[in-house]
Each structure stands twice: as C-alpha cells, then as structure tokens.
Design a protein around this motif. Structure first.
Motif, PDB file in Angstrom:
ATOM      1  N   TRP A  16       0.831  -1.212   0.000  1.00 49.65           N
ATOM      2  CA  TRP A  16       0.000   0.000   0.000  1.00 49.65           C
ATOM      3  C   TRP A  16       0.860   1.254   0.000  1.00 49.65           C
ATOM      4  CZ3 TRP A  16      -4.663   0.589  -1.563  1.00 49.65           C
ATOM      5  CH2 TRP A  16      -5.585  -0.451  -1.442  1.00 49.65           C
ATOM      6  N   LEU A  57      -7.537   6.353  13.244  1.00 48.53           N
ATOM      7  CA  LEU A  57      -6.354   6.543  12.403  1.00 48.53           C
ATOM      8  C   LEU A  57      -5.065   6.195  13.136  1.00 48.53           C
ATOM      9  CD1 LEU A  57      -7.351   9.905  10.724  1.00 48.53           C
ATOM     10  CD2 LEU A  57      -7.308   7.662   9.653  1.00 48.53           C
ATOM     11  N   VAL A 108      -3.818   1.662   9.237  1.00 50.06           N
ATOM     12  CA  VAL A 108      -4.169   2.854   8.451  1.00 50.06           C
ATOM     13  C   VAL A 108      -3.192   3.986   8.770  1.00 50.06           C
ATOM     14  CG1 VAL A 108      -5.944   4.566   7.950  1.00 50.06           C
ATOM     15  CG2 VAL A 108      -6.605   2.208   8.402  1.00 50.06           C
ATOM     16  N   THR A 111       0.262   3.263   7.453  1.00 45.52           N
ATOM     17  CA  THR A 111       0.355   3.458   6.004  1.00 45.52           C
ATOM     18  C   THR A 111       0.449   4.940   5.654  1.00 45.52           C
ATOM     19  OG1 THR A 111      -0.997   1.483   5.734  1.00 45.52           O
ATOM     20  CG2 THR A 111      -0.722   2.875   3.798  1.00 45.52           C
TER      21      THR A 111
END
Lengths: 307, 265
Positions: free
Chosen positions: A95, A165, A170, A173
């Motif tokens: 990602w 978050l 997440v 990333t």
C-alpha cells in the motif's frame, strides 16, 4: 586550460614493481591504495562481523523448546502469529509503495518539465524532509492523527466519525507514505530526467494525441525509474521500525517491531536474527528481480523487440 | 530548453503537485507552533504561547544531555567518517585491478542492508565488546552508516577531477603527497565538505542502531524523543523536535550553498 605533458596515467613509481605481483605486492605498489585498508577494517569489524555473528546465532542460539539447526527459521515460518505479521508487513509495504507512486510520479514528472528555478524549489521541498529526522516526522503524525487531533476534527466536520487513524495499519500506512515519499521521488526524478522528451514531440507530429503519446511513448521509457523508486520504498517499509512503533499498536505490529521485541525484550538473539535474515533475503530477492527485469526491459528496447 | 507551456492538464498537474509539496513539508512543521504552546498538551492549534518547553529542555538533564551526546557523536562521526571515506574514495579512484568493484560494493553495503538488521548485529557484537551505552559505541556504529555517503560524495568529486593536473604536478617534480595536498585536495574540497555534512546529518538523525545502543546512562536525542513520545504527553518533545529540524535545515542550506556555488564555477 591545457597542460602538455606526456600524460600516461601511471604514477611516478609505478614502473618499479613490474612482473606478476601477488595481491599484496599489487596493492602496495601504489601507496594510495593502502588507504583502503583502514575503512575496510572498520566495516569488517563493525558491519560484516556483526552480520556473520547474527547468521551464526540464527542457527545456534535457541530459546524455549526450539532446537535443531533450522529451529529458529522453522519457528518463524511455522508460527501463525509470525506469518500474520509478515503478511501484514507485505500488505502495508504494498500500500505504501502504491500511494508513494500515485503521489510521487506526477511530482517527479513535473520536476523534469519546469524551469531551473522552480526545479530547485521542488528539489528543496523533497530534500528537506528526506534529511529530517524520522522520529520527529513520525511524532508529527502522532499529533495529527490523534483522536482529538486536527485530522480527526476535519473528518468529524465532514461527517466521518468512526474512522480510527492511530494504533492501526491505516495510520502506519499514512505516516510511512509521507515519510518515504522522498525516497521514491528522488530516484524516479533522476530516471525521468534522462528521457528524451523530443520523442513525445515526434509522437505528436505523427498524429498521436498527448494522452496517447504519454501512455505509449513516455510511460514505457519510465518503467525502469518506476521500478527503482518503488523497490526502494518497498524495501525500506519492510525494515521500518519507528513509524509502526509510534503509529501502530503492538496488536498489529510489523516485522521490524518483531525483530526488536525478540532481541531487546526477550533477548532471543537467535529468533531475532532468523527473522532478520528472512527479511534480508526478501530484500535481496526484490533487488535482484528488479535488476533482472530492468536489464531485460532495457535490452528489449535496444534490440527493438516487441514486448 | 523548452519553456513551460500552460494547458488545462498542466494546471491540474501543478495543482496536484502543490498538494504533494504541502504533504511533504507541512505535517512535520506542525511541531514548531506546538513547541510554543502554553499548556501541557498536544492540542493543535495551541490556546496560548510560551517558551517554557524550551526552558525545560535546557534545564532537564535527560534532554540537554542527550542533545549534547548527539552533537558530540555527530562531530566525531563527521571527522572519522570523512577521513576514512576520503581515504577509501582516493584508493578506489587511483587503484587498479579487480578488487575495486567488490571493495566499492562492500563500502556501500551499509546503505542497502535494512537498518534494523544492522542494528541487531551491531548490538550483539557491541554487547560483547562492552561498547553499548557509551560514546565510542555510538561513534563506531554511526561511522559505519555514514561512510557510504562520504565515499559517494568524494568519489563524485574525484571523477570530475582532471587527472592531467595531478600528472602535471608529478612531472614538475612534486612527490605523491605534495601533489595530493596541493592539487587534488583543494579541488575535491567541496566534495569532502559535502561528505562531512552528510556524515554529521546521518549520525545526528540515526535512530534504529542508537535505539539498541542506548540505555539509562546514554541516549541520543532521537531516542530521547522516541521514548518520551511513548511515555508521556510533554510539549518538550515538540521543542526538541523543532531544534532538531532547525539543525537539519541549517545544514541543508549550507549544503545547498556549496552545491550552487560549485555549479557556478
């Protein structure tokens, strides 16, 4: 300025030791080459020797019930939680690489077509974070992504409330993408700036629309640069410690955190080293593949073969 | 050189890249206003302003001693890595033979091996040598990591050097050392200086090896920041981060000036 000497590249006393010299004689023929030994010694003692020791430990140092020469490797590759961590690391690295490419390619491309002043500014904007401290940059993301932080308030304002978050992949990333973006842009820019843009003009004059010319002429030439940049980002993410340690959580740790945990908390040097060598091998495989693909690709261009 | 032409797709491209630029620079700079907050929280934007966190930084030994250690290690690494790296680059550029390729690859290897792996190895060996939690342990480990940057910077300078100048000095009777000192050294000085700055920055920013080598008795500034972030909410972290960024920024400006002035010549 020109100097007229009968310039051979030989040094004054190079003629003294001719014949078929041994390695040592060949090195000592030029005293300057002796200079290499000191830095080599430092690297041997403080870099190669540690890696060799790790290699040894991964086969000889065991904790708990693990045993057998390959015990540590079998433990790592055979434990579900460890494999989950490895898979998660690959997913995050994938990602991050994709996000970096999406954000970085247009930027690197623009750098090749603006004037020199603008380019200097754009290089500066990349280089400053490139040399800024990793821990500091990650710390900034801790503040930004906190539950009561600015990003969450922004999301709240547009009606998104239940997106966490921080403490998951997440956040890792997002943070890793921003931290690693310069590592994609710099090599990609170097590669893109070597592409002859008159080929695009030629394609236009032969009737290709700009978009078609870009996809059919420019992008194929950009592939080696894209491979170089993305492989660097991918490899760096595999070895990332601080960003997942600060933005993630122990429940969804990445492989570098696992190495640190094994070594510094559990003092399981054998296990930590085994994981490290698996990561190292993956790194070399990725680098080797990219090198191979790039060479093939270049050669097929040179010989004009259809891909 | 074709000039930049605007079109609707170019407007879109420039707009997108503007956002990317903001993303590159913006998030990190949030620590600057935060370091001047008046309250003991990371609330952003801050409610009021003060310099108390800077005062705290310079009065709390945990903070100023780690900063001092980082600077001392960085300077020692700059000297050691620059001397060794320059020696290696000179040997690689003047030497002949098949050993050069492998030697060059070996010199650059610390750049390729992931930091966390190098860190574990160095930690294990330095534990045996008794080099953890001490000045020289940090210096040796960071020098290994900084060496490739110096080798690359000085090698680039040496490649741009006109070898005929050195040969001319030899033919005029200069011995090897005199030719190096009076001809080569001044010409590659910008490369050496660049290498030295990179070496300092590499050491000053290094974190993963330092994490292993640090302990209650010695930790570098990045590790002090890392451990504070995981421990408590204290805007001193922001003040320390701001000063770290300012130091890096200063060195980047110096490097920029060196590069620009060299290209002008």
């Amino acid at each position: 300025m020109s100097v007229s000497v009968t310039a051979t590249d030989e040094s004054p006393d190079a003629q003294t030791a001719r014949g078929r010299p041994s390695i040592v004689r060949r090195l000592s023929r030029r005293p300057t080459t002796l200079l290499i030994w000191l830095p080599l010694l430092l690297l041997a003692v403080c870099f190669a020797y540690p890696l060799l020791q790790m290699f040894r430990l991964s086969f000889t140092d065991f904790v708990g019930s693990t045993s057998g020469v390959f015990g540590n490797y079998l433990w790592f590759l055979g434990t579900d939680t460890q494999m989950t961590i490895l898979r998660r690391t690959f997913a995050v690295a994938g990602w991050v690489t994709l996000m970096c490419l999406i954000l970085g390619f247009p930027y690197a491309y623009l750098m090749t077509i603006v004037g020199p002043r603008m380019r200097l500014l754009m290089v500066g904007v990349v280089l400053l974070p490139f040399w800024s401290n990793l821990v500091v940059r990650t710390f900034a993301w801790v503040i930004l992504l906190r539950d009561s932080g600015p990003v969450q308030s922004l999301l709240h304002a547009i009606g998104i409330d239940d997106l966490r978050l921080l403490g998951n992949t997440v956040g890792v990333t997002i943070g890793a993408t921003q931290v690693l973006l310069p590592f994609l842009i710099l090599p990609l820019y170097a590669a893109l700036s070597g592409i002859d843009r008159s080929l695009l003009t030629a394609a236009h004059s032969l009737g290709a629309r700009p978009a078609v010319a870009f996809v059919k002429v420019y992008l194929p030439l950009a592939v080696p640069g894209i491979l170089a940049g993305t492989s660097i980002v991918f490899i760096l993410t595999l070895g990332f410690y601080f960003t997942p340690a600060l933005l993630g959580s122990p429940r969804n740790s990445l492989v570098a955190q696992q190495i640190v945990t094994q070594v510094s908390e559990l003092l399981a040097f054998g296990r930590g080293s085994a994981i490290a060598f698996v990561v190292l091998i993956i790194t070399f495989v990725v680098l080797g593949l990219v090198g191979l693909v790039t060479r093939r690709y270049r050669r097929s261009f040179e010989t004009g073969l259809d891909l | 050189m074709n000039t930049f032409k605007w079109s609707s797709s170019r407007v879109l491209l420039v707009g997108f890249c503007g956002l990317v630029g903001v993303l590159l620079m913006g998030p990190t700079l949030i620590v600057v206003p935060l370091s001047f907050t008046s309250e003991k929280s990371f609330r952003f934007p801050p409610e009021g302003w003060s310099t108390q966190w800077y005062e705290n930084f310079f009065t709390d030994p945990n903070w100023y001693e780690s900063a001092l250690l980082s600077v001392r290690v960085g300077l020692a690494v700059a000297v050691l890595a620059t001397v060794l790296g320059t020696a290696a680059a000179v040997a690689l550029s003047t030497g002949r033979g098949a050993w050069r390729g492998p030697a060059n690859g070996f010199m650059l290897a610390p750049m390729i091996v992931p930091g966390v792996i190098t860190a574990v190895g160095i930690y294990y060996v330095f534990l045996n040598f008794g080099l953890t939690q001490g000045f020289w342990g940090f210096v040796l480990a960071h020098t290994v990591l900084a060496l490739p940057f110096v080798v690359v910077a000085v090698s680039a300078s040496l490649n741009g050097l006109d070898k005929a100048l050195v040969t001319a000095a030899w033919s005029l009777g200069a011995n090897r050392w005199a030719a190096f000192r009076q001809i080569t050294l001044p010409l590659i000085a910008p490369g050496i200086l660049t290498g030295a700055l990179f070496a300092f920055l590499t050491s000053f920013d290094e974190a993963i090896v330092s994490l292993f080598l640090s302990g209650p008795f010695a930790r570098t500034l990045p590790i002090q920041i890392f451990q504070s972030v995981t421990a408590d909410i204290d805007p001193t972290i922001a003040a320390a981060s701001t000063m770290l960024l300012a130091t890096t920024g200063f060195f980047m400006v110096v490097l920029g000036v060196i590069t620009v002035s060299r290209n002008r010549r």
